[in-house]
Design a protein around this motif. Structure first.
Motif, PDB file in Angstrom:
ATOM      1  N   LEU A 181       0.892  -1.266  -0.003  1.00 52.82           N
ATOM      2  CA  LEU A 181      -0.071  -0.038   0.153  1.00 52.82           C
ATOM      3  C   LEU A 181       1.037   1.187   0.189  1.00 52.82           C
ATOM      4  N   SER A 182       0.886   1.970  -1.143  1.00 51.69           N
ATOM      5  CA  SER A 182       1.649   3.133  -1.377  1.00 51.69           C
ATOM      6  C   SER A 182       0.885   4.417  -1.092  1.00 51.69           C
ATOM      7  N   ILE A 183       1.187   5.272  -0.425  1.00 52.05           N
ATOM      8  CA  ILE A 183       0.419   6.470  -0.312  1.00 52.05           C
ATOM      9  C   ILE A 183       1.095   7.675  -0.470  1.00 52.05           C
ATOM     10  N   GLY A 184       0.671   8.573  -1.431  1.00 50.29           N
ATOM     11  CA  GLY A 184       1.434   9.861  -1.822  1.00 50.29           C
ATOM     12  C   GLY A 184       1.091  11.074  -0.980  1.00 50.29           C
ATOM     13  N   ASN A 185       1.723  11.946  -1.413  1.00 49.67           N
ATOM     14  CA  ASN A 185       1.327  13.365  -0.578  1.00 49.67           C
ATOM     15  C   ASN A 185       0.916  14.315  -1.872  1.00 49.67           C
ATOM     16  N   GLY A 186       0.164  13.868  -2.850  1.00 49.31           N
ATOM     17  CA  GLY A 186      -0.372  14.795  -3.722  1.00 49.31           C
ATOM     18  C   GLY A 186       0.351  14.825  -4.803  1.00 49.31           C
ATOM     19  N   LEU A 187      -0.423  14.959  -5.984  1.00 53.05           N
ATOM     20  CA  LEU A 187       0.334  15.155  -7.306  1.00 53.05           C
ATOM     21  C   LEU A 187      -0.149  16.629  -7.702  1.00 53.05           C
ATOM     22  N   VAL A 188       1.195  17.169  -8.041  1.00 53.13           N
ATOM     23  CA  VAL A 188       0.969  18.485  -8.203  1.00 53.13           C
ATOM     24  C   VAL A 188       0.835  18.656 -10.080  1.00 53.13           C
ATOM     25  N   PRO A 189      -0.380  19.302 -10.251  1.00 58.13           N
ATOM     26  CA  PRO A 189      -0.466  19.287 -11.810  1.00 58.13           C
ATOM     27  C   PRO A 189       0.434  20.247 -12.419  1.00 58.13           C
ATOM     28  N   ALA A 190       1.336  19.774 -13.300  1.00 57.99           N
ATOM     29  CA  ALA A 190       2.450  20.558 -13.889  1.00 57.99           C
ATOM     30  C   ALA A 190       1.825  21.394 -14.991  1.00 57.99           C
ATOM     31  N   GLY A 191       0.970  20.798 -15.882  1.00 59.09           N
ATOM     32  CA  GLY A 191       0.607  21.097 -17.045  1.00 59.09           C
ATOM     33  C   GLY A 191       1.420  20.600 -18.290  1.00 59.09           C
ATOM     34  N   GLN A 192       0.854  20.303 -19.414  1.00 62.37           N
ATOM     35  CA  GLN A 192       1.555  19.695 -20.666  1.00 62.37           C
ATOM     36  C   GLN A 192       2.410  20.799 -21.187  1.00 62.37           C
ATOM     37  N   VAL A 193       3.435  20.321 -21.695  1.00 64.43           N
ATOM     38  CA  VAL A 193       4.298  21.047 -22.646  1.00 64.43           C
ATOM     39  C   VAL A 193       4.138  20.736 -24.025  1.00 64.43           C
ATOM     40  N   VAL A 194       3.605  21.220 -25.066  1.00 67.44           N
ATOM     41  CA  VAL A 194       3.572  21.045 -26.286  1.00 67.44           C
ATOM     42  C   VAL A 194       4.537  21.479 -27.140  1.00 67.44           C
ATOM     43  N   GLY A 195       5.155  20.692 -27.994  1.00 64.03           N
ATOM     44  CA  GLY A 195       5.966  21.583 -29.287  1.00 64.03           C
ATOM     45  C   GLY A 195       7.564  21.583 -28.692  1.00 64.03           C
ATOM     46  N   ASP A 196       8.284  22.275 -29.447  1.00 68.24           N
ATOM     47  CA  ASP A 196       9.843  22.274 -29.334  1.00 68.24           C
ATOM     48  C   ASP A 196       9.820  23.652 -28.500  1.00 68.24           C
ATOM     49  N   HIS A 197      10.540  24.081 -27.501  1.00 68.08           N
ATOM     50  CA  HIS A 197      10.925  25.161 -26.763  1.00 68.08           C
ATOM     51  C   HIS A 197      12.535  25.450 -26.563  1.00 68.08           C
ATOM     52  N   ASP A 198      12.877  26.598 -26.568  1.00 68.95           N
ATOM     53  CA  ASP A 198      14.394  26.955 -26.415  1.00 68.95           C
ATOM     54  C   ASP A 198      14.025  27.906 -25.137  1.00 68.95           C
ATOM     55  N   TRP A 199      14.061  27.220 -23.872  1.00 67.79           N
ATOM     56  CA  TRP A 199      13.674  27.861 -22.767  1.00 67.79           C
ATOM     57  C   TRP A 199      15.011  28.116 -22.049  1.00 67.79           C
ATOM     58  N   GLY A 200      15.140  29.175 -21.314  1.00 72.89           N
ATOM     59  CA  GLY A 200      16.091  29.669 -20.335  1.00 72.89           C
ATOM     60  C   GLY A 200      15.170  29.615 -19.060  1.00 72.89           C
ATOM     61  N   TRP A 201      16.115  29.868 -17.973  1.00 70.59           N
ATOM     62  CA  TRP A 201      15.691  29.908 -16.682  1.00 70.59           C
ATOM     63  C   TRP A 201      14.374  30.487 -16.242  1.00 70.59           C
ATOM     64  N   LEU A 202      13.974  31.555 -16.876  1.00 67.32           N
ATOM     65  CA  LEU A 202      12.771  32.417 -16.769  1.00 67.32           C
ATOM     66  C   LEU A 202      11.621  31.415 -16.973  1.00 67.32           C
ATOM     67  N   GLN A 203      11.713  31.091 -18.150  1.00 69.75           N
ATOM     68  CA  GLN A 203      10.662  30.322 -18.647  1.00 69.75           C
ATOM     69  C   GLN A 203      10.357  28.881 -18.097  1.00 69.75           C
ATOM     70  N   TRP A 204      11.621  28.288 -17.780  1.00 70.16           N
ATOM     71  CA  TRP A 204      11.508  27.113 -16.747  1.00 70.16           C
ATOM     72  C   TRP A 204      10.871  27.056 -15.422  1.00 70.16           C
ATOM     73  N   LEU A 205      11.087  28.318 -15.150  1.00 67.53           N
ATOM     74  CA  LEU A 205      10.494  28.552 -13.680  1.00 67.53           C
ATOM     75  C   LEU A 205       9.160  29.077 -13.629  1.00 67.53           C
ATOM     76  N   ARG A 206       8.775  29.487 -14.810  1.00 67.61           N
ATOM     77  CA  ARG A 206       7.427  30.105 -14.880  1.00 67.61           C
ATOM     78  C   ARG A 206       6.286  29.145 -14.592  1.00 67.61           C
ATOM     79  N   ARG A 207       5.471  29.635 -13.713  1.00 64.25           N
ATOM     80  CA  ARG A 207       4.477  28.624 -13.039  1.00 64.25           C
ATOM     81  C   ARG A 207       4.928  27.397 -12.355  1.00 64.25           C
ATOM     82  N   LEU A 208       6.164  27.515 -11.900  1.00 62.45           N
ATOM     83  CA  LEU A 208       7.031  26.164 -11.077  1.00 62.45           C
ATOM     84  C   LEU A 208       7.233  25.066 -12.129  1.00 62.45           C
ATOM     85  N   ARG A 209       7.330  25.362 -13.369  1.00 65.48           N
ATOM     86  CA  ARG A 209       7.602  24.156 -14.192  1.00 65.48           C
ATOM     87  C   ARG A 209       8.474  23.221 -13.819  1.00 65.48           C
TER      88      ARG A 209
END
Length: 344
Positions: free
Chosen positions: A218-246
């Protein structure tokens, strides 16, 4: 839930309760779910043969195991509620900003020790009322960043407090303890690791740990945080990766999903003739997310009640069967209760 010790062909079951790690607030979700399970199956903790945990899950495991057997029904609930209450969480997250900024010290210093010591006292792993298996990340040895384990069978003389501090030594937040860092860095969901490690221990202690075919997990978690889907190709830097805590959610999920899948595959290998829905394996980890404001209110301003209320609401929504709340759980809440009745 059937008679204790009964299994297929009257073989003894070996019941493994696995508790995820999480932040200093995340431990609340698994405890809320555990309490709801115990309301329907009061002997759940009594029947557990070993409690597995890492980080916040190690705290929960030790808090449970430190209680005398006659207190598992009510004493455990009181102790865990106190640990993750607004007052308890505030003590955990009271930040030492000045020492953190000016003296290069961990943000919470000795907070973890001050909160844990009254719960586990001077207990050793061998002196607990339940067997435990706890994990951390070893920072030295032949393999850097190896998963380090302490168990009641072979490390009975280890102080429970030291193990708890080692398992929850999160970088930046708490000091490195006993050459170890937070176990959640490698396995925030320790369930699959527990199956493999207990399998190995079975060879050394066959009289206490039965065949892996008799494991019930029996495995009990502490909640799954919905991170949202990432669609397509992206050239992200630190600001885009941290946006919305991605980036935070991405790294957090990496320590959860693979272990859940590995646990399922291991159980399928042990029970090749059993349908997936009938396996002695259950993962309970509903959606339980928090927003940036609640993180700031808790960790920056030391007001945990905002986050705690949100987590309580999300856990209750899953228990009530509301749509879109199942998260990573392998069953709905009613299915969880049925599984406990049939397997635990």
């Amino acid at each position: 839930m059937g008679k204790q010790g009964e299994g297929a062909g009257n073989r003894k079951k070996f019941r493994i309760l696995s508790l995820d790690g999480g932040s200093t607030s995340g431990g609340m979700v698994s405890i809320l779910l555990l309490k709801e399970m115990m309301d329907n199956h009061p002997s759940l903790l009594e029947r557990a043969d070993v409690i597995v945990g890492t980080s916040a899950g190690a705290w929960n495991a030790l808090t449970i195991a430190a209680q005398p057997p006659d207190q598992w029904a009510k004493g455990v609930e009181r102790a865990l509620s106190a640990l993750w209450s607004n007052q308890g969480t505030r003590a955990l997250t009271n930040p030492h900003w000045l020492r953190f900024v000016l003296l290069s010290k961990s943000l919470y210093g000795d907070n973890f020790r001050h909160v844990l010591e009254p719960l586990v006292g001077a207990s050793t792993l061998g002196g607990l009322s339940k067997k435990v298996l706890l994990t951390a990340v070893g920072l030295s040895g032949p393999t850097l960043f190896n998963l380090r384990n302490w168990n009641s069978w072979e490390h009975g003389d280890r102080k429970a407090l030291d193990v708890a501090l080692a398992s929850s030594a999160a970088p930046l937040l708490a000091p490195i303890h006993d050459g170890s860092a937070d176990g959640g860095l490698l396995r925030n969901n320790p369930s699959a690791m527990a199956l493999v490690y207990l399998w190995q221990l079975h060879r050394k202690h066959p009289d206490e740990i039965p065949e892996p075919e008799d494991f019930v997990l029996l495995s009990i978690g502490n909640g799954l945080v919905p991170a949202g889907q990432v669609v397509g190709d992206h050239d992200w830097g630190w600001l885009q990766w941290l946006r919305r805590l991605r980036l935070v959610h991405f790294l957090y999920d990496l320590n959860i999903y693979p272990s859940t899948e590995d646990g399922m595959e291991l159980m399928k290998a042990l029970h090749p003739e059993t349908r997936s829905e009938d396996l002695p394996y259950l993962r309970v980890n509903p959606q339980a997310g928090v927003n940036l404001l609640e993180w700031v209110m808790m960790y920056g301003l030391n007001f945990p009640s905002f986050m705690n209320r949100h987590l309580q609401r999300d856990a209750k929504a899953y228990v009530q069967g509301l749509p879109g709340t199942q998260g990573e759980s392998t069953r709905s809440w009613q299915g969880v209760l049925e599984w406990l009745r049939d397997h635990w």
